[in-house]
Design a protein around this motif. Structure first.
Motif, mmCIF file in Angstrom:
data_model
loop_
_atom_site.group_PDB
_atom_site.id
_atom_site.type_symbol
_atom_site.label_atom_id
_atom_site.label_comp_id
_atom_site.label_asym_id
_atom_site.label_seq_id
_atom_site.Cartn_x
_atom_site.Cartn_y
_atom_site.Cartn_z
ATOM 1 N N LEU A 212 87.588 -126.396 -69.717
ATOM 2 C CA LEU A 212 86.337 -126.235 -68.970
ATOM 3 C C LEU A 212 86.078 -124.741 -68.903
ATOM 4 O O LEU A 212 86.935 -123.980 -68.431
ATOM 5 C CB LEU A 212 86.468 -126.811 -67.559
ATOM 6 C CG LEU A 212 85.359 -126.454 -66.565
ATOM 7 C CD1 LEU A 212 84.025 -127.056 -66.986
ATOM 8 C CD2 LEU A 212 85.732 -126.921 -65.154
ATOM 9 N N THR A 213 84.933 -124.295 -69.420
ATOM 10 C CA THR A 213 84.625 -122.872 -69.432
ATOM 11 C C THR A 213 83.359 -122.599 -68.641
ATOM 12 O O THR A 213 82.426 -123.414 -68.631
ATOM 13 C CB THR A 213 84.454 -122.335 -70.865
ATOM 14 O OG1 THR A 213 83.348 -122.999 -71.495
ATOM 15 C CG2 THR A 213 85.708 -122.558 -71.680
ATOM 16 N N ILE A 214 83.330 -121.452 -67.990
ATOM 17 C CA ILE A 214 82.158 -120.998 -67.242
ATOM 18 C C ILE A 214 81.681 -119.695 -67.877
ATOM 19 O O ILE A 214 82.448 -118.731 -67.977
ATOM 20 C CB ILE A 214 82.481 -120.767 -65.760
ATOM 21 C CG1 ILE A 214 83.235 -121.966 -65.156
ATOM 22 C CG2 ILE A 214 81.202 -120.463 -64.987
ATOM 23 C CD1 ILE A 214 82.499 -123.279 -65.213
ATOM 24 N N SER A 215 80.431 -119.683 -68.309
ATOM 25 C CA SER A 215 79.865 -118.512 -68.969
ATOM 26 C C SER A 215 78.605 -118.061 -68.252
ATOM 27 O O SER A 215 77.910 -118.862 -67.611
ATOM 28 C CB SER A 215 79.521 -118.827 -70.431
ATOM 29 O OG SER A 215 80.666 -119.225 -71.144
ATOM 30 N N VAL A 216 78.312 -116.779 -68.369
ATOM 31 C CA VAL A 216 77.073 -116.202 -67.844
ATOM 32 C C VAL A 216 76.262 -115.704 -69.027
ATOM 33 O O VAL A 216 76.796 -115.059 -69.943
ATOM 34 C CB VAL A 216 77.363 -115.057 -66.853
ATOM 35 C CG1 VAL A 216 76.071 -114.343 -66.461
ATOM 36 C CG2 VAL A 216 78.058 -115.604 -65.612
ATOM 37 N N GLN A 217 74.980 -116.026 -69.015
ATOM 38 C CA GLN A 217 74.080 -115.645 -70.102
ATOM 39 C C GLN A 217 72.911 -114.866 -69.514
ATOM 40 O O GLN A 217 72.232 -115.329 -68.597
ATOM 41 C CB GLN A 217 73.588 -116.904 -70.833
ATOM 42 C CG GLN A 217 72.809 -116.662 -72.092
ATOM 43 C CD GLN A 217 72.438 -117.971 -72.786
ATOM 44 O OE1 GLN A 217 72.611 -119.066 -72.241
ATOM 45 N NE2 GLN A 217 71.933 -117.864 -74.013
ATOM 46 N N ASP A 218 72.649 -113.698 -70.056
ATOM 47 C CA ASP A 218 71.648 -112.790 -69.492
ATOM 48 C C ASP A 218 70.231 -113.164 -69.889
ATOM 49 O O ASP A 218 69.277 -112.512 -69.478
ATOM 50 C CB ASP A 218 71.957 -111.360 -69.948
ATOM 51 C CG ASP A 218 71.547 -110.327 -68.910
ATOM 52 O OD1 ASP A 218 71.454 -110.675 -67.724
ATOM 53 O OD2 ASP A 218 71.300 -109.180 -69.303
ATOM 54 N N GLY A 219 70.071 -114.211 -70.662
ATOM 55 C CA GLY A 219 68.774 -114.681 -71.132
ATOM 56 C C GLY A 219 68.997 -115.498 -72.384
ATOM 57 O O GLY A 219 70.052 -115.410 -73.028
ATOM 58 N N LEU A 220 68.012 -116.302 -72.768
ATOM 59 C CA LEU A 220 68.188 -117.177 -73.913
ATOM 60 C C LEU A 220 68.329 -116.406 -75.221
ATOM 61 O O LEU A 220 68.820 -116.949 -76.211
ATOM 62 C CB LEU A 220 67.017 -118.155 -74.001
ATOM 63 C CG LEU A 220 66.976 -119.234 -72.906
ATOM 64 C CD1 LEU A 220 65.703 -120.046 -73.014
ATOM 65 C CD2 LEU A 220 68.197 -120.135 -72.978
ATOM 66 N N ASP A 221 67.908 -115.140 -75.221
ATOM 67 C CA ASP A 221 68.043 -114.316 -76.420
ATOM 68 C C ASP A 221 69.386 -113.578 -76.465
ATOM 69 O O ASP A 221 69.637 -112.798 -77.385
ATOM 70 C CB ASP A 221 66.897 -113.311 -76.509
ATOM 71 C CG ASP A 221 66.838 -112.379 -75.305
ATOM 72 O OD1 ASP A 221 67.373 -112.746 -74.235
ATOM 73 O OD2 ASP A 221 66.252 -111.289 -75.438
ATOM 74 N N LYS A 222 70.249 -113.818 -75.476
ATOM 75 C CA LYS A 222 71.563 -113.173 -75.411
ATOM 76 C C LYS A 222 72.664 -114.214 -75.608
ATOM 77 O O LYS A 222 72.469 -115.402 -75.344
ATOM 78 C CB LYS A 222 71.760 -112.481 -74.060
ATOM 79 C CG LYS A 222 70.654 -111.512 -73.671
ATOM 80 C CD LYS A 222 70.606 -110.306 -74.578
ATOM 81 C CE LYS A 222 69.555 -109.317 -74.077
ATOM 82 N NZ LYS A 222 69.432 -108.140 -74.977
ATOM 83 N N GLU A 223 73.814 -113.752 -76.042
ATOM 84 C CA GLU A 223 74.955 -114.643 -76.193
ATOM 85 C C GLU A 223 75.620 -114.879 -74.834
ATOM 86 O O GLU A 223 75.765 -113.939 -74.052
ATOM 87 C CB GLU A 223 75.986 -114.040 -77.154
ATOM 88 C CG GLU A 223 75.572 -114.095 -78.620
ATOM 89 C CD GLU A 223 75.425 -115.523 -79.128
ATOM 90 O OE1 GLU A 223 76.318 -116.353 -78.831
ATOM 91 O OE2 GLU A 223 74.416 -115.802 -79.788
ATOM 92 N N PRO A 224 76.035 -116.121 -74.524
ATOM 93 C CA PRO A 224 76.785 -116.360 -73.289
ATOM 94 C C PRO A 224 78.108 -115.599 -73.309
ATOM 95 O O PRO A 224 78.751 -115.489 -74.358
ATOM 96 C CB PRO A 224 77.026 -117.875 -73.304
ATOM 97 C CG PRO A 224 76.012 -118.431 -74.249
ATOM 98 C CD PRO A 224 75.785 -117.368 -75.281
ATOM 99 N N GLN A 225 78.494 -115.080 -72.161
ATOM 100 C CA GLN A 225 79.774 -114.387 -72.015
ATOM 101 C C GLN A 225 80.706 -115.251 -71.171
ATOM 102 O O GLN A 225 80.406 -115.534 -70.009
ATOM 103 C CB GLN A 225 79.578 -113.025 -71.350
ATOM 104 C CG GLN A 225 78.791 -112.041 -72.192
ATOM 105 C CD GLN A 225 78.726 -110.671 -71.545
ATOM 106 O OE1 GLN A 225 78.674 -110.533 -70.324
ATOM 107 N NE2 GLN A 225 78.732 -109.640 -72.365
#
Length: 263
Positions: A212-225
């Motif tokens: 189970l991973t939790i990622s943050v994405q700065d916008g749809l044009d950015k890659e999730p971190q």
């Protein structure tokens, strides 16, 4: 990231899973309250695209429809003077608008977008194609969090960050799903994107031996971190997972505080 913590108001109905309480529990060092929506969520959702952009469109639509109220409060208008007194310090005040959907990753690489099931949960479990579509596949609960911040310098433009909780469903049958819909799932299915909640009683449909991973994405044009990873998660209590399914994750909220600075 050395960012001050503005006061937060979660703009949401006083019902369901009491989203503001989840935010308060997940962000104990923040000053958080709630206000009722001024927008028409139904109308925003009617106009939203059924693509990966959907949760962002809805969360930002809520913020834009609420902009007049926020501007009135931030401008200390006479009509809103009581609410305006909530802005207590130079840290400012941030209003949060959220929307969550479920993405199902299909074998051909495409995504299917699932929202909260409508109507009788048993009928949904018995007949809806999307109910069984999740079986054995990777899913994500994707929460768009949009913030508008006001401080002594003015009112920011809406800014959005996404929180993505990614897990794997085990293969299951309609018979299992119908049994769930007749029992404990009868109340949770209508309040859950995709109908099967990762953190409110649907855990038996997930393969908790897979990450189970939790990622943050700065916008749809950015890659999730990727920010957090559980290699296995049968031992993680539901209460610890609930913040992730509504975006109450401090790295994401801190990022919004930084993005909405007006100076």
């Amino acid at each position: 990231m050395n960012t001050e913590r503005p006061t937060i108001t979660v703009v949401t109905k006083n019902g369901g899973y009491q989203k503001d309480r989840i935010y308060k529990a997940a962000l104990p060092e923040w000053d958080i309250d709630r206000k009722d929506p001024e927008f028409s969520e139904w109308r925003i959702k009617q106009n939203a695209p059924h693509t990966e952009e959907r949760p962002v469109y809805i969360a930002e639509g809520k913020a834009r429809e609420d902009a007049a109220w926020v501007s009135a409060v931030c401008g200390l208008s006479e009509a809103m003077i009581d609410q305006a007194q909530k802005i207590k310090s130079e840290r400012g005040h941030m209003y949060l608008y959220t929307d969550s959907v479920q993405f199902v990753h299909q074998p051909d690489g495409s995504l299917t977008i699932h929202e909260k099931p409508q109507g009788d949960p048993v009928v949904w479990a018995t007949t809806a194609p999307e109910a069984i579509d999740q079986s054995g596949k990777t899913i994500e609960i994707v929460s768009a969090i949009t913030a508008v911040r006001c401080d002594k310098h003015g009112v920011s433009e809406p800014q959005t960050v996404l929180v993505r909780a990614k897990a794997t469903m085990r293969p299951f049958t309609r018979a299992e799903l119908i049994e769930y819909a007749k029992g404990s799932g009868n109340k949770t299915i209508p309040d859950t994107g995709g109908g099967i909640s990762l953190a409110n009683g649907g855990r038996q449909f997930f393969d908790t031996s897979k990450p189970l991973t939790i990622s943050v994405q700065d916008g749809l044009d950015k890659e999730p971190q990727e920010m957090l990873r559980y290699e296995t998660w049968a031992h993680i209590p539901d209460v610890a997972l609930r913040p992730f399914i509504c975006g109450a994750f401090e790295p994401a909220v801190m990022r919004l505080a930084e993005k909405t600075k007006t100076h």
